[in-house]
Motif scaffolding. Structure first.
Motif, PDB file in Angstrom:
ATOM      1  N   GLY A   8       0.795  -1.210   0.000  1.00 21.86           N
ATOM      2  CA  GLY A   8       0.000   0.000   0.000  1.00 21.86           C
ATOM      3  C   GLY A   8       0.833   1.267   0.000  1.00 21.86           C
ATOM      4  N   TYR A   9       2.098   1.117   0.319  1.00 25.21           N
ATOM      5  CA  TYR A   9       2.929   2.313   0.426  1.00 25.21           C
ATOM      6  C   TYR A   9       3.681   2.610  -0.861  1.00 25.21           C
ATOM      7  CZ  TYR A   9       6.053   5.752   2.417  1.00 25.21           C
ATOM      8  OH  TYR A   9       6.732   6.899   2.667  1.00 25.21           O
ATOM      9  N   CYS A  10       4.278   1.586  -1.476  1.00 25.72           N
ATOM     10  CA  CYS A  10       5.104   1.827  -2.657  1.00 25.72           C
ATOM     11  C   CYS A  10       4.490   1.234  -3.918  1.00 25.72           C
ATOM     12  CB  CYS A  10       6.521   1.293  -2.441  1.00 25.72           C
ATOM     13  SG  CYS A  10       6.618  -0.496  -2.342  1.00 25.72           S
ATOM     14  N   GLY A  11       3.473   0.391  -3.790  1.00 30.22           N
ATOM     15  CA  GLY A  11       2.769  -0.125  -4.953  1.00 30.22           C
ATOM     16  C   GLY A  11       3.431  -1.305  -5.633  1.00 30.22           C
ATOM     17  N   LYS A  12       4.530  -1.794  -5.065  1.00 34.19           N
ATOM     18  CA  LYS A  12       5.187  -2.966  -5.636  1.00 34.19           C
ATOM     19  C   LYS A  12       4.609  -4.238  -5.025  1.00 34.19           C
ATOM     20  CE  LYS A  12       9.530  -1.016  -7.105  1.00 34.19           C
ATOM     21  NZ  LYS A  12       9.923   0.170  -6.336  1.00 34.19           N
ATOM     22  N   GLU A  13       4.819  -5.358  -5.715  1.00 36.17           N
ATOM     23  CA  GLU A  13       4.299  -6.613  -5.202  1.00 36.17           C
ATOM     24  C   GLU A  13       4.945  -6.972  -3.875  1.00 36.17           C
ATOM     25  OE1 GLU A  13       4.370  -9.985  -7.814  1.00 36.17           O
ATOM     26  OE2 GLU A  13       3.797  -8.744  -9.511  1.00 36.17           O
ATOM     27  N   LEU A  14       4.124  -7.474  -2.959  1.00 37.34           N
ATOM     28  CA  LEU A  14       4.676  -8.017  -1.731  1.00 37.34           C
ATOM     29  C   LEU A  14       5.445  -9.283  -2.088  1.00 37.34           C
ATOM     30  CD1 LEU A  14       1.747  -7.633   0.834  1.00 37.34           C
ATOM     31  CD2 LEU A  14       3.631  -6.062   0.375  1.00 37.34           C
ATOM     32  N   GLY A  15       6.575  -9.488  -1.438  1.00 36.38           N
ATOM     33  CA  GLY A  15       7.378 -10.651  -1.751  1.00 36.38           C
ATOM     34  C   GLY A  15       8.459 -10.344  -2.760  1.00 36.38           C
ATOM     35  N   GLU A  16       8.282  -9.269  -3.522  1.00 39.90           N
ATOM     36  CA  GLU A  16       9.266  -8.910  -4.527  1.00 39.90           C
ATOM     37  C   GLU A  16      10.474  -8.231  -3.887  1.00 39.90           C
ATOM     38  OE1 GLU A  16       8.567  -5.702  -7.614  1.00 39.90           O
ATOM     39  OE2 GLU A  16       7.939  -7.464  -8.731  1.00 39.90           O
ATOM     40  N   VAL A  17      10.164  -7.320  -2.992  1.00 38.39           N
ATOM     41  CA  VAL A  17      11.219  -6.641  -2.245  1.00 38.39           C
ATOM     42  C   VAL A  17      10.810  -6.582  -0.783  1.00 38.39           C
ATOM     43  CG1 VAL A  17      12.008  -5.239  -4.204  1.00 38.39           C
ATOM     44  CG2 VAL A  17      10.222  -4.366  -2.709  1.00 38.39           C
ATOM     45  N   ASP A  18      11.713  -6.123   0.048  1.00 41.82           N
ATOM     46  CA  ASP A  18      11.442  -6.027   1.472  1.00 41.82           C
ATOM     47  C   ASP A  18      10.592  -4.789   1.757  1.00 41.82           C
ATOM     48  OD1 ASP A  18      11.439  -6.110   4.178  1.00 41.82           O
ATOM     49  OD2 ASP A  18      13.546  -5.567   4.426  1.00 41.82           O
ATOM     50  N   HIS A  19       9.427  -5.012   2.332  1.00 35.98           N
ATOM     51  CA  HIS A  19       8.511  -3.897   2.587  1.00 35.98           C
ATOM     52  C   HIS A  19       8.400  -3.559   4.070  1.00 35.98           C
ATOM     53  CE1 HIS A  19       7.023  -3.594  -1.512  1.00 35.98           C
ATOM     54  NE2 HIS A  19       7.000  -4.899  -1.546  1.00 35.98           N
ATOM     55  N   SER A  20       9.357  -4.005   4.851  1.00 31.64           N
ATOM     56  CA  SER A  20       9.233  -3.760   6.289  1.00 31.64           C
ATOM     57  C   SER A  20       9.239  -2.267   6.594  1.00 31.64           C
ATOM     58  CB  SER A  20      10.337  -4.481   7.056  1.00 31.64           C
ATOM     59  OG  SER A  20      11.602  -4.136   6.540  1.00 31.64           O
ATOM     60  N   ALA A  21      10.012  -1.493   5.835  1.00 30.19           N
ATOM     61  CA  ALA A  21      10.027  -0.047   6.050  1.00 30.19           C
ATOM     62  C   ALA A  21       8.677   0.557   5.676  1.00 30.19           C
ATOM     63  CB  ALA A  21      11.138   0.597   5.240  1.00 30.19           C
ATOM     64  N   CYS A  22       8.094   0.067   4.573  1.00 27.41           N
ATOM     65  CA  CYS A  22       6.771   0.538   4.154  1.00 27.41           C
ATOM     66  C   CYS A  22       5.736   0.229   5.228  1.00 27.41           C
ATOM     67  CB  CYS A  22       6.357  -0.153   2.856  1.00 27.41           C
ATOM     68  SG  CYS A  22       7.494   0.076   1.488  1.00 27.41           S
ATOM     69  N   ALA A  23       5.767  -0.989   5.731  1.00 31.07           N
ATOM     70  CA  ALA A  23       4.789  -1.401   6.728  1.00 31.07           C
ATOM     71  C   ALA A  23       4.909  -0.538   7.976  1.00 31.07           C
ATOM     72  CB  ALA A  23       4.997  -2.875   7.078  1.00 31.07           C
ATOM     73  N   LYS A  24       6.133  -0.180   8.297  1.00 34.50           N
ATOM     74  CA  LYS A  24       6.351   0.655   9.465  1.00 34.50           C
ATOM     75  C   LYS A  24       5.720   2.034   9.254  1.00 34.50           C
ATOM     76  CE  LYS A  24      10.368  -0.186  11.366  1.00 34.50           C
ATOM     77  NZ  LYS A  24      11.827  -0.095  11.476  1.00 34.50           N
ATOM     78  N   ARG A  25       5.940   2.597   8.059  1.00 35.71           N
ATOM     79  CA  ARG A  25       5.356   3.907   7.746  1.00 35.71           C
ATOM     80  C   ARG A  25       3.835   3.851   7.832  1.00 35.71           C
ATOM     81  NH1 ARG A  25       8.001   8.594   7.511  1.00 35.71           N
ATOM     82  NH2 ARG A  25       6.335   9.283   6.140  1.00 35.71           N
ATOM     83  N   LEU A  26       3.258   2.797   7.245  1.00 38.20           N
ATOM     84  CA  LEU A  26       1.803   2.685   7.212  1.00 38.20           C
ATOM     85  C   LEU A  26       1.235   2.526   8.610  1.00 38.20           C
ATOM     86  CD1 LEU A  26       1.374   0.353   4.122  1.00 38.20           C
ATOM     87  CD2 LEU A  26       0.801   2.769   4.254  1.00 38.20           C
ATOM     88  N   ARG A  27       1.963   1.817   9.461  1.00 38.55           N
ATOM     89  CA  ARG A  27       1.472   1.608  10.823  1.00 38.55           C
ATOM     90  C   ARG A  27       1.493   2.902  11.608  1.00 38.55           C
ATOM     91  NH1 ARG A  27       4.032  -3.254  11.136  1.00 38.55           N
ATOM     92  NH2 ARG A  27       5.822  -2.337  12.151  1.00 38.55           N
TER      93      ARG A  27
END
Ligand SMILES: [Zn+2]
Ligand SMILES: [Zn+2]
Length: 64
Positions: A8-27
């Motif tokens: 939801g933050y960067c629009g890339k597929e989950l699993g493709e890259v590490d989204h832990s930073a994105c998830a942190k921002r969204l939280r």
């Protein structure tokens, strides 16, 4: 059935890259910018109680 889920933050597929930073921002504070189902850019509105984000195809989600 294959369900592709997008970040939801960067629009890339989950699993493709590490989204832990994105998830942190969204939280913390940020509303999602991309629909997790189709990666379309969503219309985000900040409200007094949080935010709403609307996908033209999948409808509205809110911060709850
Ligand atoms: Zn991401
Ligand atoms: Zn969508």
């Amino acid at each position: 059935m294959t369900t592709v889920v997008f970040c939801g933050y960067c629009g890339k597929e989950l699993g493709e890259v590490d989204h832990s930073a994105c998830a942190k921002r969204l939280r913390v504070i940020d509303p999602p910018r991309f629909c997790s189902a189709c990666a379309r850019r969503m219309v985000v509105q900040v409200t007094p109680s949080g935010w709403t984000a609307t996908c033209s195809r999948h409808g509205e989600i809110t911060s709850g």
